[in-house]
Design an enzyme around this catalytic site. Structure first.
Site, PDB file in Angstrom:
ATOM      1  N   CYS A  64       0.829  -1.218   0.000  1.00  0.00           N
ATOM      2  CA  CYS A  64       0.000   0.000   0.000  1.00  0.00           C
ATOM      3  C   CYS A  64       0.859   1.263   0.000  1.00  0.00           C
ATOM      4  O   CYS A  64       0.345   2.359  -0.220  1.00  0.00           O
ATOM      5  CB  CYS A  64      -0.935   0.012   1.198  1.00  0.00           C
ATOM      6  SG  CYS A  64      -2.023  -1.406   1.252  1.00  0.00           S
ATOM      7  N   HIS A  77      -3.297   7.233   3.090  1.00  0.00           N
ATOM      8  CA  HIS A  77      -3.694   5.937   2.532  1.00  0.00           C
ATOM      9  C   HIS A  77      -5.109   5.622   3.008  1.00  0.00           C
ATOM     10  O   HIS A  77      -5.417   5.756   4.199  1.00  0.00           O
ATOM     11  CB  HIS A  77      -2.710   4.860   2.986  1.00  0.00           C
ATOM     12  CG  HIS A  77      -3.115   3.490   2.593  1.00  0.00           C
ATOM     13  ND1 HIS A  77      -3.503   3.183   1.311  1.00  0.00           N
ATOM     14  CD2 HIS A  77      -3.208   2.333   3.300  1.00  0.00           C
ATOM     15  CE1 HIS A  77      -3.817   1.899   1.250  1.00  0.00           C
ATOM     16  NE2 HIS A  77      -3.654   1.353   2.446  1.00  0.00           N
ATOM     17  N   ASN A 102      -9.973  -0.159   0.484  1.00  0.00           N
ATOM     18  CA  ASN A 102      -8.514  -0.069   0.395  1.00  0.00           C
ATOM     19  C   ASN A 102      -8.064  -0.616  -0.963  1.00  0.00           C
ATOM     20  O   ASN A 102      -8.214  -1.798  -1.237  1.00  0.00           O
ATOM     21  CB  ASN A 102      -7.911  -0.893   1.547  1.00  0.00           C
ATOM     22  CG  ASN A 102      -6.392  -0.827   1.588  1.00  0.00           C
ATOM     23  OD1 ASN A 102      -5.751  -0.363   0.648  1.00  0.00           O
ATOM     24  ND2 ASN A 102      -5.825  -1.300   2.680  1.00  0.00           N
TER      25      ASN A 102
HETATM   26  C1  LIG Z   1      -9.794  -5.255  10.377  1.00  0.00           C
HETATM   27  C2  LIG Z   1     -10.376  -4.250  11.357  1.00  0.00           C
HETATM   28  C3  LIG Z   1     -11.424  -3.413  10.652  1.00  0.00           C
HETATM   29  C4  LIG Z   1     -11.011  -4.994  12.510  1.00  0.00           C
HETATM   30  O1  LIG Z   1     -11.529  -4.067  13.436  1.00  0.00           O
HETATM   31  P1  LIG Z   1     -11.248  -4.273  14.999  1.00  0.00           P
HETATM   32  O2  LIG Z   1     -12.006  -3.234  15.719  1.00  0.00           O
HETATM   33  O3  LIG Z   1      -9.773  -4.322  15.175  1.00  0.00           O
HETATM   34  O4  LIG Z   1     -11.921  -5.648  15.232  1.00  0.00           O
HETATM   35  P2  LIG Z   1     -11.313  -6.890  16.028  1.00  0.00           P
HETATM   36  O5  LIG Z   1     -10.080  -7.381  15.357  1.00  0.00           O
HETATM   37  O6  LIG Z   1     -11.255  -6.495  17.454  1.00  0.00           O
HETATM   38  O7  LIG Z   1     -12.443  -7.947  15.785  1.00  0.00           O
HETATM   39  C5  LIG Z   1     -13.646  -7.879  16.515  1.00  0.00           C
HETATM   40  C6  LIG Z   1     -14.532  -9.016  16.095  1.00  0.00           C
HETATM   41  O8  LIG Z   1     -15.093  -8.715  14.815  1.00  0.00           O
HETATM   42  C7  LIG Z   1     -15.023  -9.867  14.005  1.00  0.00           C
HETATM   43  N1  LIG Z   1     -14.983  -9.479  12.614  1.00  0.00           N
HETATM   44  C8  LIG Z   1     -13.924  -9.308  11.819  1.00  0.00           C
HETATM   45  N2  LIG Z   1     -14.314  -8.955  10.585  1.00  0.00           N
HETATM   46  C9  LIG Z   1     -15.659  -8.893  10.609  1.00  0.00           C
HETATM   47  C10 LIG Z   1     -16.627  -8.579   9.637  1.00  0.00           C
HETATM   48  N3  LIG Z   1     -16.329  -8.267   8.395  1.00  0.00           N
HETATM   49  N4  LIG Z   1     -17.929  -8.599  10.029  1.00  0.00           N
HETATM   50  C11 LIG Z   1     -18.280  -8.916  11.276  1.00  0.00           C
HETATM   51  N5  LIG Z   1     -17.386  -9.232  12.230  1.00  0.00           N
HETATM   52  C12 LIG Z   1     -16.095  -9.212  11.906  1.00  0.00           C
HETATM   53  C13 LIG Z   1     -13.785 -10.576  14.458  1.00  0.00           C
HETATM   54  O9  LIG Z   1     -13.866 -11.935  14.103  1.00  0.00           O
HETATM   55  C14 LIG Z   1     -13.836 -10.355  15.946  1.00  0.00           C
HETATM   56  O10 LIG Z   1     -14.692 -11.311  16.504  1.00  0.00           O
HETATM   57  P3  LIG Z   1     -14.258 -12.142  17.796  1.00  0.00           P
HETATM   58  O11 LIG Z   1     -13.980 -11.101  18.837  1.00  0.00           O
HETATM   59  O12 LIG Z   1     -15.447 -12.988  18.024  1.00  0.00           O
HETATM   60  O13 LIG Z   1     -13.035 -12.881  17.348  1.00  0.00           O
HETATM   61  C15 LIG Z   1      -9.276  -3.322  11.924  1.00  0.00           C
HETATM   62  O14 LIG Z   1      -8.434  -4.063  12.759  1.00  0.00           O
HETATM   63  C16 LIG Z   1      -8.468  -2.685  10.860  1.00  0.00           C
HETATM   64  O15 LIG Z   1      -8.957  -1.913  10.063  1.00  0.00           O
HETATM   65  N6  LIG Z   1      -7.146  -2.919  10.853  1.00  0.00           N
HETATM   66  C17 LIG Z   1      -6.271  -2.338   9.901  1.00  0.00           C
HETATM   67  C18 LIG Z   1      -6.480  -3.003   8.598  1.00  0.00           C
HETATM   68  C19 LIG Z   1      -5.861  -2.284   7.492  1.00  0.00           C
HETATM   69  O16 LIG Z   1      -6.201  -1.184   7.204  1.00  0.00           O
HETATM   70  N7  LIG Z   1      -4.934  -2.956   6.800  1.00  0.00           N
HETATM   71  C20 LIG Z   1      -4.340  -2.473   5.662  1.00  0.00           C
HETATM   72  C21 LIG Z   1      -3.192  -1.601   6.014  1.00  0.00           C
HETATM   73  S1  LIG Z   1      -2.425  -1.133   4.554  1.00  0.00           S
END
Ligand SMILES: CC(C)(COP(=O)(O)OP(=O)(O)OC[C@H]1O[C@@H](n2cnc3c(N)ncnc32)[C@H](O)[C@@H]1OP(=O)(O)O)[C@@H](O)C(=O)NCCC(=O)NCCS
Length: 301
Positions: free
Chosen positions: A88, A228, A258
């Site tokens: 990215c 980004h 993204n």
């Molecule tokens: C992926 C992301 C949105 C998850 O959000 P979060 O608040 O961190 O959520 P968590 O990881 O705490 O997950 C919470 C719960 O939601 C669940 N979950 C994940 N994706 C889900 C979805 N699409 N729909 C519903 N639930 C979802 C998980 O399984 C987890 O459940 P559990 O607690 O029973 O295991 C967030 O971590 C994120 O954006 N990270 C950066 C990703 C990114 O931008 N990457 C690219 C960088 S270049």
């Protein structure tokens, strides 16, 4: 396909829509279309292009490079062509490399493209990732012109020790494609979202501050900040830590998700089209991605 909801996706990421390329549409097709529009805006013909750099993690094939396919598609017969892979963060890396060729007087006109068909490496059974990514492309033309500035500085960084946060294991020399690797779904991207989130905020802020310091600028002097487009909450956290004013950050991720190397390139184009950037304005790009890699660039438009 997975258990999720619009409400979950919207509140956790800010993403509302993602665009997927057609089955018979490849990264080079998206790249070529963006390139042609950028060349038209810049008033540059294909014959003038000396070099094409494509930033991508979803090349048409492992080789030849996607820039060669683009070269053929746009008819830039004189141009050298290669790809850059910094996930990215790829677009800023590619622009900086292109700029170096211009500063060294090796080339006059460099076409830089960020393009991705992320849907080709998205696991539609993995709700942690499949709701986040989309396909797209953006392009810029860099040229040595009198009385113009362009890229003032570009900060780039990497932390290979955190490679396990965001990666695709299959298809390389470590794990070539086999029936087993396909069955194990190793040809899709995998991510530790929580850790990636924290590292993204830290690295983007550090890179942005360094870019501003090098140019002796305060954040208030920046007309438009283009981060980004990965997650609305990452963007908000970065804005708060940098002390950005409301309206200074350009955000379009609700419509694209993204798009990795294409992300800030698409946003830059849309910010210009929306009249948020005028000639002479200072623009700050901030990126973060797998590697880990990150970067920030100050542009005088
Ligand atoms: C992926 C992301 C949105 C998850 O959000 P979060 O608040 O961190 O959520 P968590 O990881 O705490 O997950 C919470 C719960 O939601 C669940 N979950 C994940 N994706 C889900 C979805 N699409 N729909 C519903 N639930 C979802 C998980 O399984 C987890 O459940 P559990 O607690 O029973 O295991 C967030 O971590 C994120 O954006 N990270 C950066 C990703 C990114 O931008 N990457 C690219 C960088 S270049």
């Amino acid at each position: 396909m997975v258990e999720t909801s619009d409400e979950w996706i919207t509140t956790r990421t800010g993403i509302k829509e993602r665009h997927l390329a057609a089955k018979d549409e490849f990264t080079s097709d998206l790249a070529a279309r963006a390139a042609e529009r950028a060349m038209k805006m810049a008033g540059v013909t294909a014959g003038q292009i000396d070099l094409i750099i494509v930033a991508t993690i979803t090349p048409d094939m492992p080789f030849p490079n996607t820039a060669c396919f683009v070269q053929h598609k746009i008819g830039a017969k004189r141009a050298a062509a290669f790809d850059i892979e910094a996930a990215c963060s790829g677009f800023i890396h590619a622009v900086e490399v292109g700029q170096q060729f211009i500063m060294s007087r090796t080339y006059d006109t460099v076409l830089v493209i960020g393009a991705e068909k992320l849907s080709s490496i998205t696991d539609w059974q993995d709700r942690n990732t499949c709701v986040l990514f989309g396909d797209g492309a953006g392009a810029v033309v860099l040229q040595n012109r009198p009385n113009s500035h362009g890229l003032l500085t570009a900060v780039m960084g990497a932390d290979g020790g955190s490679a396990d946060l965001l990666f695709m294991a299959g298809g390389g020399s470590r794990c070539p494609a086999t029936a087993e690797s396909v069955a194990a779904r190793l040809h899709f991207l995998r991510m530790n979202g929580k850790e990636t989130f924290k590292k993204a905020v830290q690295a983007m802020c550090t890179a942005a501050r360094e870019a501003l310091r090098r140019c002796e600028l305060e954040i208030a002097q920046i007309k438009c900040i283009i981060p980004h487009q990965a997650n609305r909450r990452i963007i908000d956290a970065v804005a708060e830590r940098l002390g950005a004013k409301p309206g200074q950050m350009f955000v379009n991720l609700e419509r694209y998700g993204n798009t990795s190397a294409a992300s800030v390139a698409i946003a830059l184009d849309e910010a210009v089209a929306a009249g948020k950037i005028q000639r002479g304005d200072l623009v700050l790009l901030i990126v973060f991605g797998a590697g880990l890699t990150w970067g920030a660039a100050v542009i005088e438009w």
